[in-house]
Write a protein that holds these residues in place. Structure first.
Motif, short mmCIF file in Angstrom:
data_model
loop_
_atom_site.label_atom_id
_atom_site.label_comp_id
_atom_site.label_asym_id
_atom_site.label_seq_id
_atom_site.Cartn_x
_atom_site.Cartn_y
_atom_site.Cartn_z
N MET A 98 0.86 -1.10 0.04
CA MET A 98 0.08 -0.10 0.10
C MET A 98 0.78 1.09 -0.04
O MET A 98 0.71 2.32 -0.75
CB MET A 98 -0.74 -0.05 1.20
N ASN A 99 1.88 1.18 0.69
CA ASN A 99 2.69 2.58 0.95
C ASN A 99 3.56 2.59 -0.21
O ASN A 99 3.78 3.84 -0.74
CB ASN A 99 3.85 2.36 2.22
N ILE A 100 4.18 1.62 -0.80
CA ILE A 100 4.98 1.84 -2.10
C ILE A 100 4.23 2.27 -3.35
O ILE A 100 4.57 3.00 -4.02
CB ILE A 100 5.87 0.78 -2.38
N VAL A 101 2.92 1.62 -3.43
CA VAL A 101 1.96 2.07 -4.48
C VAL A 101 1.67 3.65 -4.40
O VAL A 101 1.62 3.96 -5.34
CB VAL A 101 0.75 1.12 -4.45
N LYS A 102 1.40 3.82 -3.09
CA LYS A 102 1.03 5.38 -3.00
C LYS A 102 2.25 6.33 -3.26
O LYS A 102 2.16 7.34 -4.08
CB LYS A 102 0.91 5.77 -1.55
N GLU A 103 3.45 5.81 -2.90
CA GLU A 103 4.75 6.44 -3.34
C GLU A 103 5.02 6.62 -4.79
O GLU A 103 5.34 7.57 -5.20
CB GLU A 103 6.06 5.98 -2.66
N ALA A 104 4.79 5.65 -5.32
CA ALA A 104 4.91 5.28 -6.84
C ALA A 104 3.79 6.37 -7.65
O ALA A 104 4.33 6.93 -8.60
CB ALA A 104 4.78 3.96 -7.49
N ALA A 105 2.67 6.29 -7.22
CA ALA A 105 1.84 7.02 -7.77
C ALA A 105 2.10 8.63 -7.75
O ALA A 105 1.64 9.54 -8.40
CB ALA A 105 0.47 6.82 -7.06
N ALA A 106 2.78 8.95 -6.45
CA ALA A 106 2.82 10.38 -6.15
C ALA A 106 4.10 10.80 -7.08
O ALA A 106 4.14 11.96 -7.49
CB ALA A 106 3.40 10.56 -4.69
N THR A 107 5.21 9.93 -7.17
CA THR A 107 6.33 10.05 -8.12
C THR A 107 5.86 10.58 -9.65
O THR A 107 6.27 11.32 -10.18
CB THR A 107 7.28 9.03 -8.28
N VAL A 108 4.95 9.50 -10.00
CA VAL A 108 4.52 9.58 -11.36
C VAL A 108 3.83 10.76 -11.49
O VAL A 108 3.66 11.53 -12.68
CB VAL A 108 3.74 8.36 -11.68
N ALA A 109 2.83 11.12 -10.68
CA ALA A 109 1.97 12.36 -10.74
C ALA A 109 2.93 13.65 -10.91
O ALA A 109 2.69 14.57 -11.35
CB ALA A 109 1.14 12.43 -9.60
N ALA A 110 3.97 13.68 -9.88
CA ALA A 110 4.87 14.70 -9.77
C ALA A 110 5.66 14.93 -11.28
O ALA A 110 5.86 16.21 -11.69
CB ALA A 110 6.06 14.56 -8.49
N LYS A 111 5.87 13.81 -12.08
CA LYS A 111 6.18 13.92 -13.14
C LYS A 111 5.35 14.40 -14.51
O LYS A 111 5.53 14.66 -15.70
CB LYS A 111 6.92 12.65 -13.81
N GLY A 112 3.85 14.59 -14.00
CA GLY A 112 2.95 14.84 -15.14
C GLY A 112 2.58 13.76 -16.10
O GLY A 112 1.78 14.04 -16.96
N THR A 113 2.85 12.45 -15.88
CA THR A 113 2.39 11.48 -16.37
C THR A 113 1.07 10.82 -16.18
O THR A 113 0.43 9.97 -16.64
CB THR A 113 3.63 10.57 -16.52
N VAL A 114 0.42 11.40 -14.99
CA VAL A 114 -0.85 10.75 -14.50
C VAL A 114 -1.54 11.90 -14.00
O VAL A 114 -1.02 12.84 -13.35
CB VAL A 114 -0.65 9.58 -13.73
N ASP A 115 -2.92 11.76 -14.00
CA ASP A 115 -3.72 12.92 -13.29
C ASP A 115 -3.44 12.98 -12.10
O ASP A 115 -3.55 12.00 -11.07
CB ASP A 115 -5.33 12.56 -13.79
N ALA A 116 -3.16 14.05 -11.34
CA ALA A 116 -3.15 14.52 -9.91
C ALA A 116 -4.10 13.80 -9.03
O ALA A 116 -3.86 13.28 -8.07
CB ALA A 116 -2.61 15.63 -9.72
N ASP A 117 -5.13 13.92 -9.50
CA ASP A 117 -6.39 13.52 -8.84
C ASP A 117 -6.60 12.04 -8.70
O ASP A 117 -6.78 11.61 -7.48
CB ASP A 117 -7.69 13.62 -9.55
N LEU A 118 -5.92 11.38 -9.64
CA LEU A 118 -5.73 9.59 -9.74
C LEU A 118 -4.97 9.54 -8.91
O LEU A 118 -5.03 8.45 -8.27
CB LEU A 118 -5.87 9.26 -11.35
N ALA A 119 -3.73 10.05 -8.70
CA ALA A 119 -2.72 9.84 -7.79
C ALA A 119 -2.80 10.08 -6.29
O ALA A 119 -1.68 10.14 -5.54
CB ALA A 119 -1.50 10.37 -8.21
N HIS A 120 -3.96 10.76 -5.94
CA HIS A 120 -4.32 11.40 -4.60
C HIS A 120 -4.09 10.25 -3.79
O HIS A 120 -4.33 9.14 -4.06
CB HIS A 120 -5.30 12.15 -4.56
N PRO A 121 -3.49 10.09 -2.57
CA PRO A 121 -3.31 8.87 -1.73
C PRO A 121 -4.55 8.38 -1.32
O PRO A 121 -4.60 7.13 -1.38
CB PRO A 121 -2.57 9.54 -0.34
N GLU A 122 -5.63 8.94 -0.98
CA GLU A 122 -7.01 8.38 -1.03
C GLU A 122 -7.33 7.66 -1.94
O GLU A 122 -8.03 6.44 -1.79
CB GLU A 122 -7.78 9.29 -0.34
#
Length: 294
Positions: free
Chosen positions: A173-197
Motif C-alpha cells: 500500500m505504501n510503495i504504491v502510494k509513493e510510486a503514484a505520487a512520483t508519477v504524478a509529480a512528473k505529470g504522467t498521470v492525473d494528480a487526482d488519480l494519484a491522490h493517496p486516498e
C-alpha cells in the motif's frame, strides 16, 4: 446475464494502455547491462551480490507480463471477424493490481535519491523476499538454508548500510502510494488519480476483487438499466462500471511506463532513448491490426 455493447470511446483508453504496455515491453527488451557511469553501476556497487538492476528489471518484467495478458484480451493482434470479447470487472482489476504492485517496487527503489538509499531500499526488498521464501519452505533443511542466506546478506553489507537502518518492507500500500505520487509529480498521470486516498481505494478495490470480496462487486458495478422486468422493477443483473476499469488501468499503465523509462535512465541509456522509442514504435506499428474505418 445480458451482454451490453461497449462504445468505442469507452474502449479507446483501454486499448491505449494495452498498446502502451506492448511499447514499453519492447523498450525494456532493448535496455542491456547498466553502462559505465550509470546510476545502476553506483547502486549495484553497494551490494554486487544481488544487483539492484537485475531485481528492478524483474519487477518491471513481471508487471509487463500481467499487462500484456490484458493487451491480448482487449486488443488482440489476430482475431476472427466474429470473435467476441467479454469484459468482466475482476480480471482487469486483478491484473492491474498485480502490475501496479510489481512496477511500484522498481519505482520505489529507483526513487531513493542517492545510490546508498537506493541500495538500502533494494536490500530491504531482498530481505523481505528471503523471509517470504522461508515462510513458504516445507522442510527444516530448506528453512535453515534460507536463514543462513539472510545472515550472509547482512554480513556482506557495506559500512554505509547497516542492518538497523534497513527497516522493514513498508508494504505494498505504501510503495504504491509513493510510486503514484512520483508519477504524478512528473505529470504522467492525473494528480487526482494519484491522490493517496484515491490510490488506496483503487488498490483495496482491486485486492478485494481478486479475493472475491462482496463490496467491490457492489461498488465497481451497477444494475443494468436495460433489465426492466416489469414497470418499475429491475433485474439484479449487474454490469461493470467502465470508469472503474479505466481508472485502475490508467494507474497501472502510468506507473509501468514511468518505471521502464526510469530504468532506461538509471541504466545509462538516456542518449539512446529516442532511437529506442522510435524502434519500439515502428515494431508496434507493424503488428497492430488496422481498422478499415480508421
Amino acid at each position: 446475464m445480458k451482454k451490453v455493447p461497449l462504445a468505442r470511446e469507452i474502449m479507446e483508453p483501454w486499448v491505449a494502455v494495452a498498446q502502451s504496455s506492448r511499447l514499453v515491453n519492447d523498450v525494456l527488451s532493448q535496455i542491456g547491462e547498466p553502462l559505465p557511469g550509470s546510476n545502476f553501476e553506483w547502486v549495484n556497487a553497494h551490494y554486487p551480490f544481488e544487483r539492484s538492476s537485475d531485481w528492478c528489471r524483474e519487477f518491471l518484467a513481471a508487471a509487463l507480463e500481467h499487462m500484456q495478458l490484458w493487451a491480448d484480451h482487449v486488443a488482440p493482434l489476430r482475431f476472427h471477424e466474429e470473435a467476441e470479447v467479454i469484459h468482466t470487472f475482476r480480471p482487469v482489476q486483478t491484473l492491474s493490481r498485480a502490475a501496479i504492485e510489481a512496477a511500484s517496487q522498481a519505482v520505489w527503489v529507483m526513487d531513493g535519491g542517492t545510490a546508498s538509499e537506493c541500495a538500502r531500499r533494494h536490500v530491504c526488498l531482498v530481505l523481505d523476499d528471503l523471509d517470504q521464501q522461508r515462510k513458504a519452505a516445507q522442510s527444516e533443511e530448506r528453512k535453515n538454508h534460507l536463514k543462513a542466506a539472510r545472515q550472509l546478506l547482512l554480513e556482506r553489507l557495506q559500512s554505509d548500510i547497516s542492518e538497523k537502518d534497513i527497516g522493514q518492507f513498508p508494504g505494498y500500500m505504501n510503495i504504491v502510494k509513493e510510486a503514484a505520487a512520483t508519477v504524478a509529480a512528473k505529470g504522467t498521470v492525473d494528480a487526482d488519480l494519484a491522490h493517496p486516498e484515491v490510490v488506496e481505494r483503487l488498490w483495496r478495490a482491486s485486492a478485494g476483487s481478486a479475493h472475491g470480496k462482496r463490496w467491490p462487486s457492489l461498488e465497481l458495478q451497477f444494475v443494468n438499466p436495460e433489465e426492466e422486468i416489469s414497470p418499475g422493477q429491475f433485474a439484479t443483473d449487474r454490469i461493470p462500471d467502465p470508469a472503474a476499469i479505466t481508472h485502475i488501468l490508467n494507474l497501472a499503465g502510468s506507473i509501468l511506463s514511468y518505471g521502464v523509462l526510469r530504468f532506461a535512465d538509471y541504466s545509462g541509456y538516456t542518449p539512446q532513448l529516442g532511437k529506442i522509442l522510435a524502434t519500439a514504435g515502428e515494431n508496434l506499428g507493424a503488428i497492430i491490426p488496422r481498422r478499415a474505418d480508421a
